[in-house]
Design a protein around this motif. Structure first.
Motif, PDB file in Angstrom:
ATOM      1  N   HIS A 268      14.282 -12.793 -26.445  1.00 63.30           N
ATOM      2  CA  HIS A 268      15.100 -13.025 -27.038  1.00 63.30           C
ATOM      3  C   HIS A 268      13.521 -14.109 -26.955  1.00 63.30           C
ATOM      4  CE1 HIS A 268      19.037 -12.569 -24.766  1.00 63.30           C
ATOM      5  NE2 HIS A 268      18.491 -11.455 -24.210  1.00 63.30           N
TER       6      HIS A 268
ATOM      7  N   GLN B 175      13.581 -17.497 -23.819  1.00 57.71           N
ATOM      8  CA  GLN B 175      12.807 -16.963 -23.038  1.00 57.71           C
ATOM      9  C   GLN B 175      12.049 -16.511 -22.186  1.00 57.71           C
ATOM     10  OE1 GLN B 175      16.028 -13.655 -21.284  1.00 57.71           O
ATOM     11  NE2 GLN B 175      18.012 -14.757 -22.598  1.00 57.71           N
TER      12      GLN B 175
ATOM     13  N   LEU C 204      21.750  -9.542 -12.972  1.00 53.90           N
ATOM     14  CA  LEU C 204      21.750 -10.454 -14.346  1.00 53.90           C
ATOM     15  C   LEU C 204      22.744 -11.570 -14.320  1.00 53.90           C
ATOM     16  CD1 LEU C 204      21.559 -10.486 -17.459  1.00 53.90           C
ATOM     17  CD2 LEU C 204      24.148  -9.793 -16.691  1.00 53.90           C
TER      18      LEU C 204
ATOM     19  N   LEU D 260      20.670 -15.443 -14.593  1.00 60.21           N
ATOM     20  CA  LEU D 260      21.233 -16.327 -15.970  1.00 60.21           C
ATOM     21  C   LEU D 260      21.155 -17.772 -16.001  1.00 60.21           C
ATOM     22  CD1 LEU D 260      23.981 -14.402 -18.118  1.00 60.21           C
ATOM     23  CD2 LEU D 260      21.420 -14.731 -18.613  1.00 60.21           C
TER      24      LEU D 260
ATOM     25  N   THR E 249      17.812 -19.024 -16.847  1.00 60.49           N
ATOM     26  CA  THR E 249      18.065 -18.302 -17.996  1.00 60.49           C
ATOM     27  C   THR E 249      18.501 -19.861 -18.892  1.00 60.49           C
ATOM     28  OG1 THR E 249      18.531 -16.236 -17.295  1.00 60.49           O
ATOM     29  CG2 THR E 249      18.307 -17.019 -19.826  1.00 60.49           C
TER      30      THR E 249
ATOM     31  N   ARG F  84      26.769 -13.666 -27.222  1.00 63.54           N
ATOM     32  CA  ARG F  84      25.747 -13.526 -26.459  1.00 63.54           C
ATOM     33  C   ARG F  84      26.175 -12.055 -25.541  1.00 63.54           C
ATOM     34  NH1 ARG F  84      21.814 -17.069 -23.548  1.00 63.54           N
ATOM     35  NH2 ARG F  84      20.872 -15.878 -22.565  1.00 63.54           N
ATOM     36  N   PHE F  85      27.769 -12.666 -25.223  1.00 64.58           N
ATOM     37  CA  PHE F  85      28.060 -11.332 -24.418  1.00 64.58           C
ATOM     38  C   PHE F  85      29.368 -12.181 -24.662  1.00 64.58           C
ATOM     39  CE2 PHE F  85      27.128 -10.884 -19.167  1.00 64.58           C
ATOM     40  CZ  PHE F  85      27.515 -11.896 -19.761  1.00 64.58           C
TER      41      PHE F  85
ATOM     42  N   HIS G  27      25.324  -8.405 -26.067  1.00 58.78           N
ATOM     43  CA  HIS G  27      24.537  -7.553 -24.801  1.00 58.78           C
ATOM     44  C   HIS G  27      26.137  -6.622 -24.329  1.00 58.78           C
ATOM     45  CE1 HIS G  27      22.066 -10.465 -24.822  1.00 58.78           C
ATOM     46  NE2 HIS G  27      21.102 -10.530 -23.866  1.00 58.78           N
TER      47      HIS G  27
ATOM     48  N   GLU H 119      25.191  -3.380 -19.340  1.00 56.61           N
ATOM     49  CA  GLU H 119      23.817  -3.987 -18.230  1.00 56.61           C
ATOM     50  C   GLU H 119      23.639  -3.907 -17.149  1.00 56.61           C
ATOM     51  OE1 GLU H 119      22.724  -7.690 -19.769  1.00 56.61           O
ATOM     52  OE2 GLU H 119      20.509  -7.686 -18.547  1.00 56.61           O
TER      53      GLU H 119
ATOM     54  N   HIS I 274      21.625  -2.772 -24.006  1.00 51.63           N
ATOM     55  CA  HIS I 274      20.693  -1.641 -22.893  1.00 51.63           C
ATOM     56  C   HIS I 274      22.120  -0.920 -22.732  1.00 51.63           C
ATOM     57  CE1 HIS I 274      18.877  -5.049 -20.997  1.00 51.63           C
ATOM     58  NE2 HIS I 274      19.717  -6.491 -21.488  1.00 51.63           N
TER      59      HIS I 274
ATOM     60  N   SER J 284      13.363  -4.301 -18.705  1.00 51.43           N
ATOM     61  CA  SER J 284      13.767  -5.517 -18.293  1.00 51.43           C
ATOM     62  C   SER J 284      15.518  -5.077 -17.116  1.00 51.43           C
ATOM     63  CB  SER J 284      14.953  -6.308 -19.224  1.00 51.43           C
ATOM     64  OG  SER J 284      15.853  -6.405 -19.064  1.00 51.43           O
TER      65      SER J 284
ATOM     66  N   LEU K 253      15.794  -6.028 -13.883  1.00 53.21           N
ATOM     67  CA  LEU K 253      16.805  -7.137 -12.687  1.00 53.21           C
ATOM     68  C   LEU K 253      17.767  -5.950 -12.182  1.00 53.21           C
ATOM     69  CD1 LEU K 253      17.866  -8.911 -16.761  1.00 53.21           C
ATOM     70  CD2 LEU K 253      16.883 -10.002 -14.222  1.00 53.21           C
TER      71      LEU K 253
ATOM     72  N   ASP L  18      13.234  -6.983 -23.819  1.00 51.89           N
ATOM     73  CA  ASP L  18      14.274  -7.925 -23.826  1.00 51.89           C
ATOM     74  C   ASP L  18      13.214  -8.834 -23.202  1.00 51.89           C
ATOM     75  OD1 ASP L  18      17.121  -8.820 -23.032  1.00 51.89           O
ATOM     76  OD2 ASP L  18      16.905  -8.036 -21.015  1.00 51.89           O
TER      77      ASP L  18
HETATM   78  N1  GUN Z   1      23.119 -11.013 -21.102  1.00 49.59           N
HETATM   79  C1  GUN Z   1      24.197 -12.230 -21.586  1.00 49.59           C
HETATM   80  N2  GUN Z   1      22.728 -12.920 -21.451  1.00 49.59           N
HETATM   81  C2  GUN Z   1      21.740 -11.511 -21.437  1.00 49.59           C
HETATM   82  C3  GUN Z   1      20.152 -12.486 -21.693  1.00 49.59           C
HETATM   83  O1  GUN Z   1      20.214 -13.429 -22.056  1.00 49.59           O
HETATM   84  N3  GUN Z   1      19.703 -11.539 -20.664  1.00 49.59           N
HETATM   85  C4  GUN Z   1      19.991 -10.166 -20.366  1.00 49.59           C
HETATM   86  N4  GUN Z   1      19.336  -9.046 -20.487  1.00 49.59           N
HETATM   87  N5  GUN Z   1      21.601 -10.250 -20.458  1.00 49.59           N
HETATM   88  C5  GUN Z   1      22.283 -10.682 -21.109  1.00 49.59           C
END
Ligand code: GUN
Ligand code: ZN
Length: 434
Positions: free
Chosen positions: A80, A83, A94, A98, A102, A205-206, A233, A236, A272, A297, A301, A323
């Motif tokens: 990213h 970041q 996580l 965020l 983040t 993003r997810f 993602h 994770e 992940h 990561s 995390l 990551d």
């Molecule tokens: N899942 C959604 N956004 C992120 C992110 O910025 N980093 C990580 N590691 N997982 C995420």
């Protein structure tokens, strides 16, 4: 244009196949006194110096690196850009990470000047660490991706990036809408995708931060242009997996959400996958999708241990990801150091040649770029590194005890980092000199 031909002499090592498929010995080529010939940004020959030198003109410019190893440039399949300024944020897992760190950090990329400043720092850091290709998340702001591609274009780097699509479950200052994300992504694709060595990745993003409408439009975009990438993602963190089940109760599981919106495919990379089940691995493999293994990561995390043997069983494409900023290092050498430990904690091994594969050819295959990068095969882009055996006093002393290239490689991955990367070449140009 006049032909520019240069040759580089050193020990040379590259991966030519996955050790899981062909066994360790058939997975690499090593030239103790090797020669790499580069013509106009592409590799034109690779072999033993003693054999190749005879076939070259007497006046060819040869750079001789002593006590050094030439390898392909490293490939980071998950990182990213916005970041960069928050690596090493304390204390959270996580979802709280965020919200606490983040999102506020990414909000600064609304400012074009900030985006440009960080893009320069980020690319320098990639090259200092020997990463010549990365699959990069921008922020929600298109200017983060513009700034990145502009900086990458100047150096003729092979890079992939996309603007984050995020229209719910994030602060108002950082969300787009389904429609604006579609239009902004489309404008970036038109401007950058296929320009030089740059490629675009559609970047929801997810699942928790996209509405069904936004995921639908992400899938639609993938259908509108050839060879687009998709990055997101998946699985994770256990709390995240439960949240996805609550948000999408009609779907079988996390992967099925992305599958339903047609986001799986040969240029789709899922970061992940720590908590994927057997069936999900099988489905990822069946669709030609790839997973980015991000050990620093996952440890930092507290997310869990990636099951690489399960991925191998399904012949799933796996690349390596730093990551950053969930990950703690830009260095793929340090990332491999942690990957080894993640395997140890599961009673498994990670051979140095499998590690080399993951950081180079495996990443290239995950990105469907193995015809261009990831090896030193003639005909591919001249993206390569010079790793210095004397980068630190300890490395120097330790490598003097080494009895094989396997041992040397493993020690480089255990003790090595940005200091180990003496030179980075991209498209035949020297883009970093330590
Ligand atoms: N899942 C959604 N956004 C992120 C992110 O910025 N980093 C990580 N590691 N997982 C995420
Ligand atoms: Zn990530």
């Amino acid at each position: 244009m006049p032909l520019t031909r240069k040759a580089y002499r050193a020990a040379i090592l590259h991966s030519i196949a996955d050790p899981a498929e062909v066994g360790i010995e058939a997975s690499y080529e090593y030239f103790e006194d090797g020669l790499l010939v580069v013509d106009n940004g592409q590799i034109s020959a690779l072999g033993h110096a003693s054999e190749l030198l005879a076939s070259l003109p007497a006046d060819i410019e040869i750079t001789h690196y002593q006590d050094a190893l030439i390898t392909p440039g490293f490939i980071d399949t998950h990182i990213h850009l916005p970041q960069t300024g928050m690596v090493g944020a304390y204390g959270e897992q996580l979802l709280d990470w965020l919200n606490t760190y983040t999102f506020p950090c990414e909000s600064q990329f609304a400012d074009q000047a900030h985006a440009e400043e960080v893009a320069e720092i980020f690319i320098k850091e990639l090259l200092r660490n020997g990463t010549t290709t990365a699959l990069v998340f921008g922020s929600v702001h298109p200017q983060s991706v513009h700034a990145f591609f502009e900086a990458a274009e100047k150096l003729d780097l092979r890079m992939i990036a996309g603007k984050v699509m995020m229209d719910r479950n994030a602060p108002d200052y950082l969300t787009d809408t389904a429609e604006s994300s579609y239009l902004e992504s489309k404008a970036l694709i038109e401007r950058w995708h296929g320009k030089g060595r740059l490629h675009y990745a559609v970047t929801p993003r997810f699942a928790p931060t996209s509405t069904p409408e936004q995921l639908t439009l992400a899938g639609q975009l993938l259908g509108e242009y050839p060879d687009l990438y998709m990055q997101t993602h998946i699985s994770e963190n256990l709390q995240e997996v439960e949240w996805v089940k609550e948000l999408f109760p009609e779907r079988k599981g996390y992967l099925d959400v992305y599958d339903h919106y047609q986001l799986l495919g040969e240029r789709s990379v899922f970061a992940h996958g720590v908590h994927l089940c057997d069936d999900e691995c099988a489905r990822l493999a069946q669709t030609g999708s790839a997973v980015a293994f991000c050990p620093t990561s996952n440890l930092f995390l507290g997310s869990g241990l990636f099951n690489l043997p399960m991925a191998e069983k399904h012949k799933l494409n796996v690349g390596l990801g730093t990551d950053v900023g969930g990950g703690t290092s830009f260095s793929l050498l340090q990332t491999l150091n942690e990957a080894y430990k993640v395997m140890q904690l599961q009673g498994a091994r990670l051979s140095p040649f499998k590690s080399l594969y993951l950081a180079t050819l495996g990443g290239a295959r995950a990105l469907r770029l193995e015809e261009r990068i990831g090896t030193l095969q003639p005909g591919t882009d001249a993206d390569f590194l010079v790793l210095d055996y004397n980068a630190t006093p300890l490395l120097s002393y330790r490598l003097k005890q080494s009895k094989s290239i396997a041992e040397t490689l493993f020690v480089l991955m255990t003790l090595g980092d940005d200091r180990t990367v003496a030179q980075t070449y991209a498209a035949g140009n020297l883009v970093h000199q330590r």
